[in-house]
Enzyme design. Structure first.
Site, PDB file in Angstrom:
ATOM      1  N   HIS A 190      37.284 -16.752 114.151  1.00  0.00           N
ATOM      2  CA  HIS A 190      37.325 -16.983 112.715  1.00  0.00           C
ATOM      3  C   HIS A 190      38.606 -17.746 112.349  1.00  0.00           C
ATOM      4  O   HIS A 190      39.527 -17.844 113.154  1.00  0.00           O
ATOM      5  CB  HIS A 190      37.292 -15.653 111.945  1.00  0.00           C
ATOM      6  CG  HIS A 190      38.468 -14.777 112.258  1.00  0.00           C
ATOM      7  ND1 HIS A 190      38.526 -14.002 113.394  1.00  0.00           N
ATOM      8  CD2 HIS A 190      39.642 -14.578 111.598  1.00  0.00           C
ATOM      9  CE1 HIS A 190      39.682 -13.343 113.421  1.00  0.00           C
ATOM     10  NE2 HIS A 190      40.376 -13.680 112.342  1.00  0.00           N
ATOM     11  N   LYS A 233      39.501 -16.162 119.519  1.00  0.00           N
ATOM     12  CA  LYS A 233      39.443 -15.912 118.085  1.00  0.00           C
ATOM     13  C   LYS A 233      38.223 -16.625 117.505  1.00  0.00           C
ATOM     14  O   LYS A 233      38.051 -17.835 117.703  1.00  0.00           O
ATOM     15  CB  LYS A 233      40.725 -16.408 117.414  1.00  0.00           C
ATOM     16  CG  LYS A 233      40.838 -16.052 115.952  1.00  0.00           C
ATOM     17  CD  LYS A 233      42.158 -16.545 115.360  1.00  0.00           C
ATOM     18  CE  LYS A 233      42.257 -16.191 113.878  1.00  0.00           C
ATOM     19  NZ  LYS A 233      43.497 -16.730 113.264  1.00  0.00           N
TER      20      LYS A 233
END
Length: 228
Positions: free
Chosen positions: A106, A104
């Protein structure tokens, strides 16, 4: 055999997780049994599953650890329900952690891990459903060690299939143990499953009858570890 092991074997059958028949495995082997942990789908099933894992971890590795780590994807719910069960059964607070298949990039929780952020010195117990080749551990163990300098106290799986791993001499569990240096244990083994189910009825049917027992014997004659 401990009572919780007997209960767990029957629980797998009643939950339609452990099946007998003819199944083609990812390895290409044709097996007379198959275990699918994805069939645990209800709240009561998941609660009981976590309790069985917690009992097996307690019996094999004790309580001297901080984190339950479950490889994605099936290991994610396993790590969560096991952490809950430790609080319920032993009053012990442990964290859960899993890897992400895709990193991931963000948000506040970006990175390659889900749940607790591992720190140097953390003591980790890994949980998986079953291991036939050890491939998933080969993929996730480097991620675990790259995240922090953790100590892996051991790996627990639901079922020890008790067949030779990729090396063709010892079980996949023993191969993992030899390769990475941490102990590997299971809630139950196939020997214990046969001991508990052969000739006995669950929900009005004999789960392992003479035909299935013969198929199991033939399978282990071909793929079993000779000194079991």
């Amino acid at each position: 055999m401990e009572a919780y092991k007997q209960e767990f074997i029957r629980f797998m059958v009643e939950s339609d997780v452990l099946k007998f028949g003819e199944f083609t495995l990812k390895s290409g082997r044709t097996s007379p049994f198959f275990m699918n942990a994805g069939a645990y789908v209800t709240g009561s099933q998941l609660k009981r599953l976590g309790q069985y894992y917690a009992q097996a971890i307690h019996d094999n590795f004790g309580l001297d650890f901080d984190v339950v780590f479950g490889p994605a994807y099936k290991g994610i719910p396993l790590s969560v329900v096991t952490a809950i069960a430790f609080d319920e059964l032993y009053g012990k607070e442990v964290k859960y952690c899993s890897d992400r298949k895709e990193v991931k990039d963000h948000g506040a929780d970006k990175g390659g891990m889900l749940g607790y952020e591992l720190k140097d010195g953390d003591r980790v117990v890994m949980v998986e459903d079953v291991t036939t080749s050890g491939k998933s551990i080969d993929e996730t163990y480097p991620k675990l060690k790259a995240a922090a300098d953790v100590e892996v106290k051991g790996l627990i799986v639901s079922l020890n299939r008790m067949e030779v791993g990729r090396g063709g001499k010892v079980t996949a569990q023993q191969e993992i143990q030899e390769r990475y240096g941490f102990p590997v244990a299971s809630i139950v083994s196939m020997d214990e499953v046969v001991e508990e189910l052969y000739g006995k009825e669950i929900d009005g049917r004999v789960v392992i009858d003479d035909d299935i027992k013969a198929a199991l014997d033939a399978y282990y004659e071909r793929y079993g570890v000779k000194e079991r």
